[in-house]
Write a protein that holds these residues in place. Structure first.
Motif, PDB file in Angstrom:
ATOM      1  N   LYS A  55       0.849  -1.375   0.332  1.00  0.00           N
ATOM      2  CA  LYS A  55      -0.506  -0.022   0.214  1.00  0.00           C
ATOM      3  C   LYS A  55       1.080   1.113  -0.205  1.00  0.00           C
ATOM      4  CE  LYS A  55      -4.260  -1.953   2.398  1.00  0.00           C
ATOM      5  NZ  LYS A  55      -4.602  -1.559   3.197  1.00  0.00           N
ATOM      6  N   GLN A  56       2.385   0.951   0.100  1.00  0.00           N
ATOM      7  CA  GLN A  56       2.975   2.412   0.283  1.00  0.00           C
ATOM      8  C   GLN A  56       3.167   2.901  -1.170  1.00  0.00           C
ATOM      9  OE1 GLN A  56       3.695   4.177   2.979  1.00  0.00           O
ATOM     10  NE2 GLN A  56       5.116   5.435   2.105  1.00  0.00           N
ATOM     11  N   VAL A  57       3.194   1.745  -2.359  1.00  0.00           N
ATOM     12  CA  VAL A  57       3.266   2.314  -3.071  1.00  0.00           C
ATOM     13  C   VAL A  57       2.323   3.230  -3.839  1.00  0.00           C
ATOM     14  CG1 VAL A  57       2.964   1.452  -6.114  1.00  0.00           C
ATOM     15  CG2 VAL A  57       4.207   0.374  -3.861  1.00  0.00           C
ATOM     16  N   HIS A  58       1.000   3.204  -2.837  1.00  0.00           N
ATOM     17  CA  HIS A  58      -0.002   4.565  -3.473  1.00  0.00           C
ATOM     18  C   HIS A  58       0.271   5.656  -2.805  1.00  0.00           C
ATOM     19  CE1 HIS A  58      -1.815   0.116  -5.239  1.00  0.00           C
ATOM     20  NE2 HIS A  58      -2.109   0.088  -3.839  1.00  0.00           N
ATOM     21  N   LYS A  59       0.478   5.548  -1.683  1.00  0.00           N
ATOM     22  CA  LYS A  59       1.504   6.822  -0.569  1.00  0.00           C
ATOM     23  C   LYS A  59       2.018   7.332  -1.627  1.00  0.00           C
ATOM     24  CE  LYS A  59       2.517   8.382   3.264  1.00  0.00           C
ATOM     25  NZ  LYS A  59       2.648   8.192   4.706  1.00  0.00           N
ATOM     26  N   GLN A  60       3.183   6.781  -2.125  1.00  0.00           N
ATOM     27  CA  GLN A  60       4.640   7.479  -2.909  1.00  0.00           C
ATOM     28  C   GLN A  60       3.860   8.015  -4.209  1.00  0.00           C
ATOM     29  OE1 GLN A  60       6.822   3.941  -2.802  1.00  0.00           O
ATOM     30  NE2 GLN A  60       8.272   4.917  -2.067  1.00  0.00           N
ATOM     31  N   ILE A  61       2.570   7.480  -4.989  1.00  0.00           N
ATOM     32  CA  ILE A  61       2.239   8.486  -6.338  1.00  0.00           C
ATOM     33  C   ILE A  61       1.775   9.240  -5.794  1.00  0.00           C
ATOM     34  CG2 ILE A  61       0.971   7.683  -7.748  1.00  0.00           C
ATOM     35  CD1 ILE A  61       1.356   4.585  -8.384  1.00  0.00           C
ATOM     36  N   PHE A  62       1.196   8.992  -4.660  1.00  0.00           N
ATOM     37  CA  PHE A  62       0.335  10.510  -4.135  1.00  0.00           C
ATOM     38  C   PHE A  62       0.928  11.763  -3.851  1.00  0.00           C
ATOM     39  CE2 PHE A  62      -2.031  12.977  -0.824  1.00  0.00           C
ATOM     40  CZ  PHE A  62      -3.330  13.185  -1.744  1.00  0.00           C
ATOM     41  N   GLU A  63       1.281  11.002  -3.343  1.00  0.00           N
ATOM     42  CA  GLU A  63       3.181  12.594  -2.228  1.00  0.00           C
ATOM     43  C   GLU A  63       3.821  12.721  -3.961  1.00  0.00           C
ATOM     44  OE1 GLU A  63       5.336  10.465   0.444  1.00  0.00           O
ATOM     45  OE2 GLU A  63       3.320  10.973   2.276  1.00  0.00           O
ATOM     46  N   SER A  64       4.300  12.489  -5.282  1.00  0.00           N
ATOM     47  CA  SER A  64       4.665  12.473  -6.174  1.00  0.00           C
ATOM     48  C   SER A  64       3.972  13.324  -6.788  1.00  0.00           C
ATOM     49  CB  SER A  64       4.946  11.225  -6.998  1.00  0.00           C
ATOM     50  OG  SER A  64       6.097  10.777  -6.101  1.00  0.00           O
ATOM     51  N   GLU A  65       2.241  13.235  -7.308  1.00  0.00           N
ATOM     52  CA  GLU A  65       1.698  13.772  -7.645  1.00  0.00           C
ATOM     53  C   GLU A  65       0.991  15.355  -6.650  1.00  0.00           C
ATOM     54  OE1 GLU A  65      -1.602  12.369  -9.635  1.00  0.00           O
ATOM     55  OE2 GLU A  65      -1.734  10.818  -7.976  1.00  0.00           O
ATOM     56  N   VAL A  66       1.106  15.619  -5.577  1.00  0.00           N
ATOM     57  CA  VAL A  66       0.812  16.794  -4.814  1.00  0.00           C
ATOM     58  C   VAL A  66       2.221  17.436  -5.004  1.00  0.00           C
ATOM     59  CG1 VAL A  66       0.989  18.259  -2.897  1.00  0.00           C
ATOM     60  CG2 VAL A  66      -0.802  15.655  -3.549  1.00  0.00           C
ATOM     61  N   SER A  67       3.555  17.379  -5.280  1.00  0.00           N
ATOM     62  CA  SER A  67       4.747  17.418  -5.611  1.00  0.00           C
ATOM     63  C   SER A  67       4.871  17.732  -7.370  1.00  0.00           C
ATOM     64  CB  SER A  67       5.981  17.015  -5.102  1.00  0.00           C
ATOM     65  OG  SER A  67       7.282  17.410  -5.479  1.00  0.00           O
ATOM     66  N   ALA A  68       3.924  17.546  -7.498  1.00  0.00           N
ATOM     67  CA  ALA A  68       4.599  17.456  -9.387  1.00  0.00           C
ATOM     68  C   ALA A  68       3.784  18.432  -9.161  1.00  0.00           C
ATOM     69  CB  ALA A  68       4.335  16.462  -9.934  1.00  0.00           C
ATOM     70  N   LEU A  69       1.761  18.938  -8.668  1.00  0.00           N
ATOM     71  CA  LEU A  69       0.872  20.118  -9.141  1.00  0.00           C
ATOM     72  C   LEU A  69       1.679  20.725  -8.407  1.00  0.00           C
ATOM     73  CD1 LEU A  69      -2.007  20.049  -9.981  1.00  0.00           C
ATOM     74  CD2 LEU A  69      -2.473  19.439  -7.771  1.00  0.00           C
ATOM     75  N   ARG A  70       2.524  20.862  -7.349  1.00  0.00           N
ATOM     76  CA  ARG A  70       2.774  22.396  -6.790  1.00  0.00           C
ATOM     77  C   ARG A  70       3.466  23.226  -8.225  1.00  0.00           C
ATOM     78  NH1 ARG A  70       1.301  20.879  -0.786  1.00  0.00           N
ATOM     79  NH2 ARG A  70      -1.020  20.866  -0.459  1.00  0.00           N
TER      80      ARG A  70
END
Length: 638
Positions: free
Chosen positions: A33-48
């Motif tokens: 499940k950590q994979v999903h958290k990594q993807i989400f955090e990477s997306e948030v960073s890229a979005l900002r």
């Protein structure tokens, strides 16, 4: 929300064939499940940071696509070695202030028009790396709507690939009005309670259809890491958020979308439901599927059996206790039902065509379907194509005859039928080749191009049919040698893709133009080129051995497209096809060394592109370790 935690193939197929929609729980994927958290955090960073987000820049997404649970579910629905449409760019979608209206996607890249398959040839996969609450804009769908559609050939409102349920919604400008957010005209209470004008119109448009079992359904709530797979023919829409807009920045809702398609034919035994599947109550929608009428049940049962076995030979001899007059009366009644009018009777027309196909041993059936295939009304012709596709090779003479019609819409329908169920013989390949290379209609040529891929997918598993694969590849390569890209219609006409119109040069919507701001590419499209390359991905999925003396010229053709084509989608398809030739269908490493390594310089071909279609290459057989290493070495999107 009902989601599969332990995958049962029979249940998955039953639900997909009826509902058109399945949900995989995060626990079923087989990855941390950590994979999903990594993807989400990477997306948030890229979005900002306003960085572009792709599977190349967040390669953990490739772990989701390569997860055991996703592979198993997609193999059940689409067969092994399924492919992903390249460069679409499968990026994450944010929910927010606006709504889309109900529509059906086409699975060509970005609004390209294709003839819709009923067989499970194309599907869409949605992935949500974060939890999706019911107030966060869950994807809205209309389950059970995948087999029924609308006219588009001379209905310019549906000229583009996405078929709209209520096109006046576009003309009224409602899609441009924010439903939520600081500029919304609505009270927060009405937004939360789904009582805005937008909400009411969405519900009413579905209710007005009056199709069996159709009702709006929001796919949620979902746990972080959930995967949704649905038919590309399913009515759906992007949904606005209902929570307060000030929460959105800190709690974004991302969704990744991938367009998938089949490269192998189903094979196996007929399902336990050969004589009628027990669909029962739907645990997702809570609807009782056992109440489906004869038309709907016929369609569902046919596709359950096809997905289990690949068999189109579902036709049954007439009941020996029935007289010839009784059978002929039934055929006459079904033929009449295929001619009922109006959109609400689409299930009646389609169901009648499938029911006719079960009586394939009766010569009157072929006559009824041929007359319907040549009808002036598009809705009648459409029903006939699905009846002919279900009937199987026995009705090939009808399709061959129709392929020589003076009416382009009949030739288009005939080409589709020959790809779906034409006999595995050279005469069929030659007819499709003639349509592909010589027909005056771009639409007919594009359908012929995709039909050759469907024909090849069926032929490769037959000892005699496999000998036709070099002829299929040669025809597709010749087409690529003569078809040209055109400036996309939206740019050439200065219109939204939803409002473009046919021209003297092109009678089909080829899609929106995208170049990703990369100098090598231009916003150009070609429906024929893209469909020809789609078909070559299918052919190449079976390895170099089936191509015989067509292999070397095919590699040259694909290499030229991959390294020089200005259409980004065509280049991506060619890269995928070459990757599959290198990695799939080999019996031994010796064959790889002697055949592929000397003819394909895949690393150089991939290096020629300034952007990478990583998800397509992964599905093309490139080991994930090699792919991630390649992305790191090139620094794609990082």
């Amino acid at each position: 929300m009902f989601a599969y935690t332990d995958l049962d193939k029979d249940t998955l197929i039953r639900d997909y064939c009826s509902r058109g929609l399945v949900v995989l729980a995060p626990d079923s994927l087989g990855i941390p499940k950590q994979v999903h958290k990594q993807i989400f955090e990477s997306e948030v960073s890229a979005l900002r940071s306003r960085s572009r987000i792709t599977a190349s820049s967040i390669p953990e997404v490739l772990q989701v696509l390569n997860s055991p649970g996703v592979i198993e579910a997609c193999n059940a629905i689409l067969g092994e070695n399924w492919a992903i449409v390249p460069f679409t760019h499968n990026t994450p979608f944010l929910s927010g202030s606006h709504d889309q209206h109900w529509h059906k996607d086409d699975n060509g890249p970005y609004n390209g028009r294709k003839h819709r398959h009923h067989h499970a040839v194309q599907a869409e996969l949605l992935y949500y790396p974060q939890q999706v609450g019911m107030d966060m804009g869950p994807t809205a769908t209309v389950p059970y709507s995948q087999y029924w559609t609308f006219n588009h050939e001379e209905n310019h409102d549906n000229f583009a690939g996405a078929d709209h349920l209520d096109f006046k919604y576009q003309l009224d400008g409602m899609e441009r009005i924010p439903v939520n957010g600081p500029k919304s005209p609505y009270k927060q209470e009405d937004i939360v309670n789904q009582q805005t004008d937008h909400d009411v119109r969405m519900r009413q448009s579905v209710e007005d259809l009056k199709w069996p079992f159709n009702q709006p359904f929001e796919v949620g709530p979902l746990d972080a890491g959930s995967v949704v797979i649905y038919s590309h023919n399913l009515l759906h829409r992007g949904n606005h958020r209902r929570d307060h807009w000030e929460k959105w920045r800190d709690n974004p809702r991302f969704m990744w979308r991938f367009w998938l398609y089949r490269t192998t034919e189903p094979s196996g035994e007929l399902s336990p439901g050969e004589n009628g599947t027990d669909f029962g109550e739907d645990s997702m929608t809570n609807l009782d599927r056992s109440t489906a009428d004869e038309d709907v049940a016929e369609v569902w049962n046919y596709h359950v059996n096809w997905m289990h076995s690949g068999s189109r030979a579902h036709a049954t001899d007439a009941d020996p206790n029935r007289s010839r007059d009784e059978i002929n009366r039934e055929i006459g009644e079904l033929a009449r039902r295929m001619r009922t009018k109006n959109d609400l009777n689409e299930p009646v027309r389609i169901g009648a065509a499938y029911r006719l196909s079960r009586l394939a041993t009766n010569r009157q059936v072929a006559m009824a379907l041929e007359i319907a295939l040549r009808d002036d009304r598009e809705s009648v012709r459409r029903a006939a194509t699905y009846g002919i596709a279900a009937m199987g090779p026995v009705i090939t003479p009808v399709s061959l005859h129709a392929a020589n019609s003076e009416v382009r819409w009949i030739r288009k329908a005939a080409a589709f039928c020959l790809g779906e169920s034409g006999e595995l013989r050279l005469e069929v390949v030659d007819e499709l080749k003639s349509l592909l290379l010589s027909d005056s209609s771009v639409y007919v040529r594009s359908v012929a191009a995709s039909a050759l891929g469907c024909f090849g997918r069926r032929a490769v598993v037959d000892s005699e049919g496999a000998q036709l694969i070099p002829h299929v590849a040669e025809a597709l390569c010749r087409s690529l040698g003569q078809e040209e890209n055109r400036l996309s219609m939206d740019q050439a006409q200065g219109r939204s893709i939803k409002l473009v119109r046919p021209t003297d040069d092109c009678d089909v919507c080829e899609g929106i133009g995208i170049d990703y701001s990369v100098a090598r590419f231009r916003p150009v499209r070609s429906a024929v080129r893209e469909n020809a390359l789609w078909s070559l991905v299918i052919v190449c999925s079976h390895g170099p051995a089936v191509l015989g003396n067509a292999l070397a010229p095919l590699i040259d053709c694909l290499t030229e497209v991959a390294t020089q084509d200005e259409n980004v989608f065509s280049a991506g398809f060619a890269m995928d096809a070459l990757t599959r030739l290198e990695h799939m269908g080999r019996d031994s490493e010796q064959e790889q060394d002697s055949t592929n390594s000397s003819l394909i310089n895949l690393d150089a071909i991939l290096d020629s592109s300034p952007i990478c279609t990583s998800e397509s290459l992964l599905r093309g057989g490139m080991p994930i370790e090699r792919l991630v290493g390649y992305l790191d070495s090139r620094g794609f999107e990082t």
